[in-house]
Design a protein around this motif. Structure first.
Motif, PDB file in Angstrom:
ATOM      1  N   ASN A  80       6.795  -1.536 -16.113  1.00 41.48           N
ATOM      2  CA  ASN A  80       7.710  -0.387 -16.217  1.00 41.48           C
ATOM      3  C   ASN A  80       7.260   0.553 -17.336  1.00 41.48           C
ATOM      4  O   ASN A  80       7.077   0.144 -18.485  1.00 41.48           O
ATOM      5  N   SER A  81       7.116   1.828 -17.004  1.00 41.59           N
ATOM      6  CA  SER A  81       6.637   2.816 -17.977  1.00 41.59           C
ATOM      7  C   SER A  81       7.779   3.482 -18.734  1.00 41.59           C
ATOM      8  O   SER A  81       7.535   4.189 -19.721  1.00 41.59           O
ATOM      9  N   GLY A  82       8.997   3.300 -18.239  1.00 43.37           N
ATOM     10  CA  GLY A  82      10.123   3.998 -18.844  1.00 43.37           C
ATOM     11  C   GLY A  82      10.199   5.459 -18.465  1.00 43.37           C
ATOM     12  O   GLY A  82      11.014   6.214 -19.002  1.00 43.37           O
ATOM     13  N   GLN A  83       9.368   5.879 -17.508  1.00 48.19           N
ATOM     14  CA  GLN A  83       9.323   7.285 -17.104  1.00 48.19           C
ATOM     15  C   GLN A  83      10.287   7.615 -15.975  1.00 48.19           C
ATOM     16  O   GLN A  83      10.487   8.776 -15.655  1.00 48.19           O
ATOM     17  N   HIS A  84      10.880   6.597 -15.369  1.00 46.16           N
ATOM     18  CA  HIS A  84      11.788   6.820 -14.238  1.00 46.16           C
ATOM     19  C   HIS A  84      13.199   6.405 -14.627  1.00 46.16           C
ATOM     20  O   HIS A  84      13.396   5.488 -15.431  1.00 46.16           O
ATOM     21  N   SER A  85      14.172   7.055 -14.013  1.00 44.71           N
ATOM     22  CA  SER A  85      15.566   6.790 -14.352  1.00 44.71           C
ATOM     23  C   SER A  85      16.051   5.483 -13.727  1.00 44.71           C
ATOM     24  O   SER A  85      15.430   4.947 -12.796  1.00 44.71           O
ATOM     25  N   LYS A  86      17.164   5.018 -14.217  1.00 47.34           N
ATOM     26  CA  LYS A  86      17.795   3.814 -13.677  1.00 47.34           C
ATOM     27  C   LYS A  86      18.177   4.033 -12.208  1.00 47.34           C
ATOM     28  O   LYS A  86      18.040   3.146 -11.368  1.00 47.34           O
ATOM     29  N   GLU A  87      18.641   5.255 -11.924  1.00 51.46           N
ATOM     30  CA  GLU A  87      19.057   5.576 -10.556  1.00 51.46           C
ATOM     31  C   GLU A  87      17.867   5.522  -9.592  1.00 51.46           C
ATOM     32  O   GLU A  87      18.038   5.180  -8.414  1.00 51.46           O
ATOM     33  N   PHE A  88      16.676   5.879 -10.086  1.00 50.92           N
ATOM     34  CA  PHE A  88      15.472   5.841  -9.254  1.00 50.92           C
ATOM     35  C   PHE A  88      15.247   4.436  -8.713  1.00 50.92           C
ATOM     36  O   PHE A  88      15.024   4.225  -7.507  1.00 50.92           O
ATOM     37  N   TYR A  93      15.791  -0.334  -4.736  1.00 53.44           N
ATOM     38  CA  TYR A  93      16.219  -1.698  -4.421  1.00 53.44           C
ATOM     39  C   TYR A  93      17.298  -1.726  -3.343  1.00 53.44           C
ATOM     40  O   TYR A  93      17.378  -2.677  -2.559  1.00 53.44           O
ATOM     41  N   ARG A  94      18.128  -0.694  -3.271  1.00 51.80           N
ATOM     42  CA  ARG A  94      19.115  -0.632  -2.179  1.00 51.80           C
ATOM     43  C   ARG A  94      18.415  -0.563  -0.828  1.00 51.80           C
ATOM     44  O   ARG A  94      18.838  -1.190   0.146  1.00 51.80           O
ATOM     45  N   THR A  95      17.314   0.207  -0.796  1.00 48.53           N
ATOM     46  CA  THR A  95      16.597   0.385   0.473  1.00 48.53           C
ATOM     47  C   THR A  95      15.945  -0.918   0.941  1.00 48.53           C
ATOM     48  O   THR A  95      16.123  -1.359   2.079  1.00 48.53           O
ATOM     49  N   ILE A  96      15.186  -1.557   0.042  1.00 42.48           N
ATOM     50  CA  ILE A  96      14.442  -2.750   0.478  1.00 42.48           C
ATOM     51  C   ILE A  96      15.364  -3.954   0.633  1.00 42.48           C
ATOM     52  O   ILE A  96      15.118  -4.832   1.460  1.00 42.48           O
ATOM     53  N   ALA A  97      16.453  -4.014  -0.136  1.00 41.30           N
ATOM     54  CA  ALA A  97      17.388  -5.138   0.004  1.00 41.30           C
ATOM     55  C   ALA A  97      18.103  -5.093   1.350  1.00 41.30           C
ATOM     56  O   ALA A  97      18.526  -6.127   1.875  1.00 41.30           O
ATOM     57  N   ALA A  98      18.207  -3.883   1.900  1.00 49.18           N
ATOM     58  CA  ALA A  98      18.835  -3.738   3.217  1.00 49.18           C
ATOM     59  C   ALA A  98      17.827  -3.938   4.350  1.00 49.18           C
ATOM     60  O   ALA A  98      18.157  -3.760   5.523  1.00 49.18           O
ATOM     61  N   GLY A  99      16.568  -4.297   4.003  1.00 49.68           N
ATOM     62  CA  GLY A  99      15.557  -4.531   5.027  1.00 49.68           C
ATOM     63  C   GLY A  99      14.746  -3.316   5.370  1.00 49.68           C
ATOM     64  O   GLY A  99      13.929  -3.347   6.300  1.00 49.68           O
ATOM     65  N   GLY A 100      14.927  -2.230   4.637  1.00 50.73           N
ATOM     66  CA  GLY A 100      14.195  -1.004   4.926  1.00 50.73           C
ATOM     67  C   GLY A 100      12.909  -0.915   4.142  1.00 50.73           C
ATOM     68  O   GLY A 100      12.707  -1.591   3.127  1.00 50.73           O
ATOM     69  N   VAL A 101      12.013  -0.062   4.600  1.00 48.00           N
ATOM     70  CA  VAL A 101      10.732   0.179   3.930  1.00 48.00           C
ATOM     71  C   VAL A 101      10.900   1.357   2.981  1.00 48.00           C
ATOM     72  O   VAL A 101      11.439   2.405   3.358  1.00 48.00           O
ATOM     73  N   TRP A 102      10.462   1.196   1.711  1.00 49.73           N
ATOM     74  CA  TRP A 102      10.571   2.275   0.716  1.00 49.73           C
ATOM     75  C   TRP A 102       9.195   2.850   0.440  1.00 49.73           C
ATOM     76  O   TRP A 102       8.206   2.122   0.321  1.00 49.73           O
ATOM     77  N   HIS A 103       9.160   4.191   0.294  1.00 51.85           N
ATOM     78  CA  HIS A 103       7.895   4.858  -0.017  1.00 51.85           C
ATOM     79  C   HIS A 103       8.138   5.899  -1.092  1.00 51.85           C
ATOM     80  O   HIS A 103       9.131   6.648  -1.042  1.00 51.85           O
ATOM     81  N   GLY A 104       7.274   5.939  -2.110  1.00 55.70           N
ATOM     82  CA  GLY A 104       7.415   6.931  -3.167  1.00 55.70           C
ATOM     83  C   GLY A 104       6.280   6.837  -4.159  1.00 55.70           C
ATOM     84  O   GLY A 104       5.355   6.030  -4.012  1.00 55.70           O
ATOM     85  N   GLU A 105       6.347   7.690  -5.178  1.00 54.56           N
ATOM     86  CA  GLU A 105       5.328   7.729  -6.226  1.00 54.56           C
ATOM     87  C   GLU A 105       5.911   7.157  -7.512  1.00 54.56           C
ATOM     88  O   GLU A 105       7.008   7.542  -7.932  1.00 54.56           O
ATOM     89  N   ILE A 106       5.164   6.243  -8.137  1.00 54.04           N
ATOM     90  CA  ILE A 106       5.649   5.564  -9.337  1.00 54.04           C
ATOM     91  C   ILE A 106       4.614   5.691 -10.442  1.00 54.04           C
ATOM     92  O   ILE A 106       3.406   5.557 -10.212  1.00 54.04           O
ATOM     93  N   LYS A 107       5.131   5.918 -11.655  1.00 60.07           N
ATOM     94  CA  LYS A 107       4.279   5.973 -12.833  1.00 60.07           C
ATOM     95  C   LYS A 107       4.427   4.651 -13.582  1.00 60.07           C
ATOM     96  O   LYS A 107       5.518   4.322 -14.069  1.00 60.07           O
ATOM     97  N   ASN A 108       3.349   3.850 -13.658  1.00 59.35           N
ATOM     98  CA  ASN A 108       3.372   2.536 -14.302  1.00 59.35           C
ATOM     99  C   ASN A 108       2.609   2.560 -15.621  1.00 59.35           C
ATOM    100  O   ASN A 108       1.843   3.497 -15.898  1.00 59.35           O
ATOM    101  N   ARG A 109       2.820   1.512 -16.416  1.00 60.03           N
ATOM    102  CA  ARG A 109       2.135   1.387 -17.702  1.00 60.03           C
ATOM    103  C   ARG A 109       1.177   0.199 -17.666  1.00 60.03           C
ATOM    104  O   ARG A 109       1.582  -0.933 -17.332  1.00 60.03           O
TER     105      ARG A 109
END
Length: 853
Positions: A80-88, A93-109
């Motif tokens: 976790n880089s701390g660059q994304h909000s808690k809501e992000f 997690y709501r998407t994948i916990a419901a069985g859905g596929v999530w796609h997006g851009e993430i900034k990692n450390r």
């Protein structure tokens, strides 16, 4: 891509087991081939549903700089880089916990602290129950692409030299700020700053030094601005600063002064000590333009005006604002010295129980006597103190001085009264405010129950949770809290219990016209009623005349504060006022509640003046002179500047005296005629104030019973008032109505006797409370017995008005003995309602009147 479902089921051994094993081997080989293909081209990781890493490939290790041993078994939050909000992450997690596929851009450390971007797809593996049992994350490194995008954005929106926003980004932010300002009806200020003689530095030391200087200037400007403001560079040595949520136009001047101060300290660039100044032009939305280009243009024009005025200066786009800003800065500069030079002092205004007349407290009022500016009104310097931060040391001085003085009065044997101190929002939000209050109480020795802090509604509601904790700590000390200017803020009643306030102060803006304005009357009555239901005390501030007093008394307001009872007093006058009040209480001024056991329930009246005078003059000095002289004689002035206003007042109110400035010319004669023709004011004592042109005013002098000669002075005004004083008192007594509830019997020719109760009694009649309707003009006989009397009084009377539940009767004839008895009783009641000093004047005038008779 969709979720991968596990469709394998455990099978019992049978004759087809070998075939099944062959099928499974084929499936595993296919999966292994897929994994190999992914590992060659993507960054792959697998986690369980809690995010614990169970598998990573080599590419994952390469980009994260962690080994497989360091990652397996760790939670994915290790990156976790701390660059994304808690809501992000919650949405992910709501998407994948419901069985859905999530796609997006993430900034990692990475392990070494460096940041990298990955384009990420997370696919849930579903178990037999269709719930995720693990997740597969497939990533692609997009760090270089994101860096390129950031470079493109930086070139488009930021200045390459200073890294400040450029004109394009500024105009974008300014457009959004203007849209918000229109919605919220607030101001936006634009400051155009240009360095003075920057060209000389470029020419003498070279452009490289000039560029380094511009970078230093940019850093200083950023540190002197608020977080929500924008500092931009237009080019060359020109900068624009956008200030949002500007409450007051002079606040922009304070910001300009702050920026110019930032430029005064020397800059050291490559060993060169450089001193530069700046000129600032200011434009304000919406005053100087409604769009970005106009505001920038006008700020630029104002900046050149500042340069023409001598450089190292600031200038508003309009001269009016310039004068206002100069006054503001002059006041702030003088105020910084006021506390150290002991130019600040406190006045104290008594707060009085409306039923008993007892002084229950005093409010500490801050005053500033400047040697150069004179007596500066609090309305002018308090807001400056708050905006500049000076309110913190000044507020501490007020609190300590007021508490020390309250304890000193107690040490002198005077009655212990509460001292009320206004607290600014700036003070209240200081981290050590509660500690300050506790320290002041300990140092002065004042018991906490004798300190009341006055707060505003908006202060408490601005950050309710934080304010509540501070309030609770203050309440735990034992002091009381009051809401000042109640009714002008949110007026949310739900917070009153939550914040445990003890008293509400009705704002003077409602009290001013409470007797004549139905809206103000309704608001004031509602506040009092609401406070009573919450068991809160109510005090009305700004009470200045008898009509206001009568309304507040009728609606059971607890306390009053204002010129009607006492103006703010210097500290050396408060002790005399407290002693005098104690003497009045001991002399028999009993609260109305003491009489509740008696059959005749008298409604207590206190604090009334001897008379009410209409004062008509267009000259402020004349109004001030007469107001002071009349108040000293306990006559309340009601001043107005013209004939039209006077005519309205004569229709609305009963005056005991009418004083008209003959400098009004023919209009003064009209006012005196209006008074003589007014049904309620025709017997008022009339005065004229002589004009310098005696020949012109001669006809109007004849319409006045008394004339004041110019030039005016306190002595000459008192000299003319003295012989008229008895007449004013007689007029006051003639129309004096004493509120009292006693049994009354009415007999008429049209029906049998009616039993009812009085509302008030005067020498000429009474108001009655009854449900039996009688018609105006009907002749009746009224029978009643005065309190503390045994012989009934009979009066032949006429019904003069009637409305639902009440009616008025006018006495036509009473026997001489009973009429004299009524007049003596009313005189006693009138005297009882007056403060002792006024009552003494009343008795003296009564004796003089009887002597002349």
């Amino acid at each position: 891509m969709s979720a991968i479902r596990d469709v394998t089921e455990p099978k019992q051994p049978n004759k087809g087991a070998q075939d099944d094993c062959a099928i499974n081997n084929a499936q595993f080989k296919e999966l292994a081939d897929l994994q190999f293909a992914l590992d060659q081209h993507a960054i792959v990781a697998m986690t369980d549903v809690q995010g614990t890493i169970s598998y990573v490939n080599d590419k994952f290790c390469a980009i994260s700089q962690y080994s497989k041993d360091e990652l397996i078994g760790q939670n994915h939050r290790i990156l976790n880089s701390g660059q994304h909000s808690k809501e992000f992450f919650q949405q992910m997690y709501r998407t994948i916990a419901a069985g859905g596929v999530w796609h997006g851009e993430i900034k990692n450390r990475a392990k070494d602290g460096s940041l990298y971007w990955v384009d990420t797809t997370i696919v849930p593996f579903l178990g037999p129950s269709d719930r995720p049992r693990q997740y597969v994350a497939i990533r692609t490194d997009i760090t270089e692409r994101k860096a390129a995008e950031e470079r493109i954005q930086s070139l488009a929106y930021y200045d390459d030299l200073t890294r400040l926003p450029n004109r394009t980004l500024l105009k974008d932010r300014l457009a959004r700020a203007l849209a918000g300002a229109r919605r919220h009806q607030c101001k936006v200020a634009l400051l155009f700053l240009d360095l003075d003689r920057f060209k000389d530095i470029n020419d003498s030391l070279g452009h490289s030094v000039g560029d380094l200087l511009l970078q230093e200037v940019a850093e200083r400007l950023k540190t002197r601005g608020r977080e929500q403001d924008t500092v931009a560079r237009l080019g060359g040595d020109e900068f624009l600063i956008m200030l949002t949520d500007v409450k007051d136009v002079p606040d922009a001047a304070v910001a300009a002064e702050r920026l110019m101060d930032a430029m005064t300290a020397e800059f050291v660039v490559q060993g060169h000590s450089l001193s530069i100044g700046c000129s600032v032009g200011i434009s304000i939305f919406p005053d100087h333009g409604a769009d970005c280009d106009t505001l920038i243009k006008n700020a630029d024009a104002a900046m050149y005006s500042a340069k023409e005025s001598g450089r190292n200066n600031f200038c508003f786009f309009t001269e009016d604002m310039n004068a206002q800003a100069v006054e503001r800065l002059t006041l702030e500069s003088s105020l910084r010295l006021a506390l150290a030079k002991e130019q600040l002092f406190l006045m104290y205004q008594p707060q009085v129980n409306i039923a008993t007349g007892e002084i229950t407290g005093v409010e500490a009022l801050l005053r500033w006597q400047s040697p150069s500016l004179g007596l500066v009104p609090p309305s002018k310097f308090i807001i400056i103190a708050e905006n500049s931060g000076l309110i913190v040391p000044i507020g501490e001085w007020v609190l300590r001085t007021a508490c020390a003085q309250a304890q000193k009065w107690q040490d002198e044997g005077l009655p212990a009264v509460t001292v009320s101190v206004n607290v600014s929002a700036v003070q209240f939000r200081q981290e050590d405010f509660c500690a300050l209050v506790r320290r002041v109480l300990n140092e002065t020795g004042l018991a906490p129950k004798y300190l009341e802090l006055e707060l505003t509604e908006s202060l408490l509601l601005a950050n309710a949770d934080l304010m509540l904790s501070v309030v609770r700590e203050l309440k735990a000390m034992g002091l009381t809290l009051a809401i000042d200017d109640f009714g002008t803020g949110y007026s949310s009643f739900s917070y009153l219990r939550q914040f445990q306030v003890g008293r509400l102060k009705i704002d003077r803006s409602f009290i001013r016209d409470v007797a004549v304005n139905p809206d103000d009357a309704a608001i004031t009555a509602a506040i009092i009623s609401m406070a009573k239901s919450l068991r809160l005390k109510v005090i009305a501030e700004g009470v200045e005349d008898e009509a206001q007093m009568s309304f507040l008394r009728a609606h059971h307001c607890d306390e009053i504060q204002g010129y009607y009872f006492c103006k703010p007093l210097a500290v050396d006058k408060v002790a005399d006022k407290l002693r005098g009040n104690v003497a009045e209480m001991q002399a028999g001024r009993k609260p109305a509640a003491d009489n509740l056991a008696h059959k005749s329930q008298e409604v207590g009246i206190s604090l009334m003046s001897i008379g009410l005078a209409l004062l008509v003059s267009a000259d402020p000095v004349t109004i001030q002179q007469f107001s002071l002289a009349l108040r000293e004689l306990s006559i309340l002035p009601d001043a107005c500047p013209d004939a039209a206003s006077a005519a309205l007042l004569l229709k609305r109110r009963k005056f005991d005296a009418v004083i008209v400035d003959l400098q009004l010319g023919g209009r003064s004669g009209h006012i005196l005629d209006e008074a003589s023709l007014s049904p309620s004011n025709r017997t008022a004592v009339t005065f004229g104030i002589e004009d310098n042109d005696a020949e012109v005013t001669s006809p109007f002098r004849k319409k006045s019973q008394f004339v004041f000669e110019r030039p005016l002075s306190a002595e000459s005004i008192h000299k003319t008032l003295k012989p008229a004083y008895g007449l004013i008192l007689r007029e006051r007594r003639r129309y004096f109505r004493y509120p009292v509830s006693i049994p009354v019997i009415i007999r008429s020719e049209s029906m049998q006797q009616v039993s009812c109760n009085s509302v008030n009694i005067s020498g000429g009649g009474m108001a009655l409370s009854t449900q039996v309707p009688l018609l105006p003009g009907e002749n009746v006989r009224v029978q009643f017995t005065l309190p503390d009397h045994t012989v009934p009084l009979f009066a032949e009377s006429t019904i003069c008005w009637s409305k639902t539940g009440q009616m008025g009767v006018r006495f036509v004839s009473i026997s001489d003995a009973r009429e004299s008895e009524l007049q003596v009783w009313l005189s006693q009641k009138l005297e009882e309602t007056l403060p002792e000093g006024v009552a003494g004047q009343f008795r003296t005038a009564e004796l003089c009147s009887k002597g002349r008779a």
